[in-house]
Design an enzyme around this catalytic site. Structure first.
Site, mmCIF file in Angstrom:
data_model
loop_
_atom_site.group_PDB
_atom_site.id
_atom_site.type_symbol
_atom_site.label_atom_id
_atom_site.label_comp_id
_atom_site.label_asym_id
_atom_site.label_seq_id
_atom_site.Cartn_x
_atom_site.Cartn_y
_atom_site.Cartn_z
ATOM 1 N N CYS A 91 0.739 -1.253 0.049
ATOM 2 C CA CYS A 91 -0.182 0.054 -0.040
ATOM 3 C C CYS A 91 0.722 1.224 -0.103
ATOM 4 O O CYS A 91 0.529 2.306 -0.202
ATOM 5 C CB CYS A 91 -0.824 -0.044 1.210
ATOM 6 S SG CYS A 91 -1.919 -1.301 1.542
ATOM 7 N N HIS A 108 -6.064 2.183 5.455
ATOM 8 C CA HIS A 108 -6.524 1.433 4.390
ATOM 9 C C HIS A 108 -7.280 0.166 5.236
ATOM 10 O O HIS A 108 -6.861 -0.839 5.813
ATOM 11 C CB HIS A 108 -5.471 0.633 3.305
ATOM 12 C CG HIS A 108 -5.914 -0.207 2.423
ATOM 13 N ND1 HIS A 108 -7.006 -0.330 1.649
ATOM 14 C CD2 HIS A 108 -5.392 -1.551 2.079
ATOM 15 C CE1 HIS A 108 -7.239 -1.226 1.213
ATOM 16 N NE2 HIS A 108 -6.235 -1.890 1.209
ATOM 17 N N HIS A 110 -10.133 -3.180 4.744
ATOM 18 C CA HIS A 110 -10.946 -4.093 3.913
ATOM 19 C C HIS A 110 -12.223 -4.333 4.655
ATOM 20 O O HIS A 110 -12.866 -5.522 4.376
ATOM 21 C CB HIS A 110 -10.114 -5.592 3.869
ATOM 22 C CG HIS A 110 -8.932 -5.494 3.023
ATOM 23 N ND1 HIS A 110 -8.262 -6.587 2.605
ATOM 24 C CD2 HIS A 110 -8.171 -4.451 2.363
ATOM 25 C CE1 HIS A 110 -7.409 -6.271 1.837
ATOM 26 N NE2 HIS A 110 -7.169 -4.998 1.486
ATOM 27 N N GLU A 133 -26.352 12.393 10.425
ATOM 28 C CA GLU A 133 -25.587 12.819 11.443
ATOM 29 C C GLU A 133 -23.896 12.571 11.211
ATOM 30 O O GLU A 133 -23.394 13.431 11.330
ATOM 31 C CB GLU A 133 -25.953 12.488 12.698
ATOM 32 C CG GLU A 133 -25.433 13.193 13.861
ATOM 33 C CD GLU A 133 -25.747 14.798 14.149
ATOM 34 O OE1 GLU A 133 -26.456 14.927 13.490
ATOM 35 O OE2 GLU A 133 -25.048 15.214 14.872
ATOM 36 N N HIS A 189 -12.666 -4.240 -2.842
ATOM 37 C CA HIS A 189 -11.324 -4.621 -2.005
ATOM 38 C C HIS A 189 -11.517 -3.728 -0.826
ATOM 39 O O HIS A 189 -11.460 -4.439 0.155
ATOM 40 C CB HIS A 189 -10.392 -3.818 -3.179
ATOM 41 C CG HIS A 189 -9.130 -3.628 -2.517
ATOM 42 N ND1 HIS A 189 -7.862 -3.647 -3.261
ATOM 43 C CD2 HIS A 189 -8.766 -3.954 -1.212
ATOM 44 C CE1 HIS A 189 -6.932 -3.739 -2.327
ATOM 45 N NE2 HIS A 189 -7.211 -3.615 -1.324
HETATM 46 C C1 MRU Z 1 -5.079 -10.294 1.890
HETATM 47 S S1 MRU Z 1 -3.941 -9.793 0.948
HETATM 48 C C2 MRU Z 1 -4.242 -8.231 0.746
HETATM 49 C C3 MRU Z 1 -3.140 -7.166 0.093
HETATM 50 O O1 MRU Z 1 -3.044 -7.647 -1.330
HETATM 51 C C4 MRU Z 1 -3.476 -5.896 0.064
HETATM 52 O O2 MRU Z 1 -4.762 -5.707 -0.383
HETATM 53 C C5 MRU Z 1 -3.375 -5.263 1.426
HETATM 54 O O3 MRU Z 1 -4.310 -4.329 1.855
HETATM 55 C C6 MRU Z 1 -2.309 -5.299 2.362
HETATM 56 O O4 MRU Z 1 -1.007 -5.313 1.657
HETATM 57 P P1 MRU Z 1 0.345 -5.700 2.573
HETATM 58 O O5 MRU Z 1 1.303 -5.404 1.445
HETATM 59 O O6 MRU Z 1 0.199 -6.901 3.231
HETATM 60 O O7 MRU Z 1 0.336 -4.415 3.378
HETATM 61 ZN ZN ZN Z 2 -5.892 -3.901 0.273
#
Ligand code: MRU
Ligand code: ZN
Length: 234
Positions: A91, A108, A110, A133, A189
């Site tokens: 990232c 970041h 998920h 709100e 993602h």
């Molecule tokens: C489940 S692996 C996800 C990664 O490819 C990526 O999307 C992520 O968010 C984290 O990347 P990373 O390099 O481990 O910090």
């Molecule tokens: Zn990611």
């Protein structure tokens, strides 16, 4: 500028729980419980003056330790510290896009709410929500204030790529095209959220996640998250 081993260790060693190397570990443990950084995915980076702290790639983010941190000099982007046998988070180029915008930290996640909100906005380049709100927790740089309750908050959505680092150009374009945004959703993602400080990035990420969940649940009930207030509600 290469640092001695001692100088490098000093940059990740502190009794201060607010030191970036300590805080990244603590916040990742919190984010893990929220489902934001499970299975090694997701993460957070913090900038302290000219030092950017970055976690390693592909490791369990809830088990990080301060000595695992990479440190980049900003803006030279020279690595001051690179733990052996580890790679910096994939990232990193995305975090740097946020730092180029003046951020002090970038998160970041998920979160499944972030993923679902991109799916209910199929084919759309952004997600919108109004009259809620929690919108008031999101800054609006063009006004120097925060969004108001009746404002429409719009967050760009970019398409996912096979490799995280390949998102950099489309994320940078979304930041340019949506100058008021402090988040970019990545379809199927997750989301990148940044703020002036680590605490602002954290609270904003919480507001965004709340709004994503609300929008998903509203849509399931046949309600439009960006729609007007129904007069029959009151
Ligand atoms: C489940 S692996 C996800 C990664 O490819 C990526 O999307 C992520 O968010 C984290 O990347 P990373 O390099 O481990 O910090
Ligand atoms: Zn990611």
């Amino acid at each position: 500028m290469s640092l001695t081993e001692e100088e490098q260790t000093a940059l990740v060693t502190s009794d201060d729980p607010h030191h970036p190397a300590n805080l990244i570990c603590e916040l990742c443990r919190n984010f893990y419980t929220l489902g934001w950084v499970t299975g090694t995915g997701g993460g957070i980076s913090i900038k302290k003056e000219e030092h950017i702290y970055i976690a390693p790639s592909g490791v369990q983010k809830e088990r990080l330790e301060p000595h695992n941190m990479f440190i980049l000099n900003y803006p030279s982007l020279e690595y001051l510290r690179q733990p052996t046998n580890l790679k910096p988070s994939a990232c990193t180029p995305l975090f740097l896009a946020a730092y180029d915008k003046g951020a002090g930290a970038c998160i970041h996640t998920h979160s499944q709410w972030a993923v679902l909100v991109t799916l209910i906005n199929k084919g759309k380049k952004s997600f919108k929500i109004a009259n809620t709100e929690m919108i008031k927790g999101i800054p609006r740089p063009s006004t120097g204030k925060y969004y108001g309750y009746h404002d429409t908050l719009e967050i760009p959505i970019i398409e996912n790529t096979a490799h995280e680092e390949d998102l950099r150009d489309s994320l940078a374009k979304a930041i340019k095209d949506y100058p008021d945004t402090s988040a970019v959703l990545v379809r199927r993602h997750g989301v990148y959220v940044w703020g002036d400080t680590v605490w602002k990035a954290k609270t904003q990420a919480e507001c965004y996640d709340y709004l994503f969940q609300l929008a998903v649940e509203m849509t399931k009930l046949g309600l439009d998250p960006a729609g007007p207030i129904d007069p029959l509600e009151e």
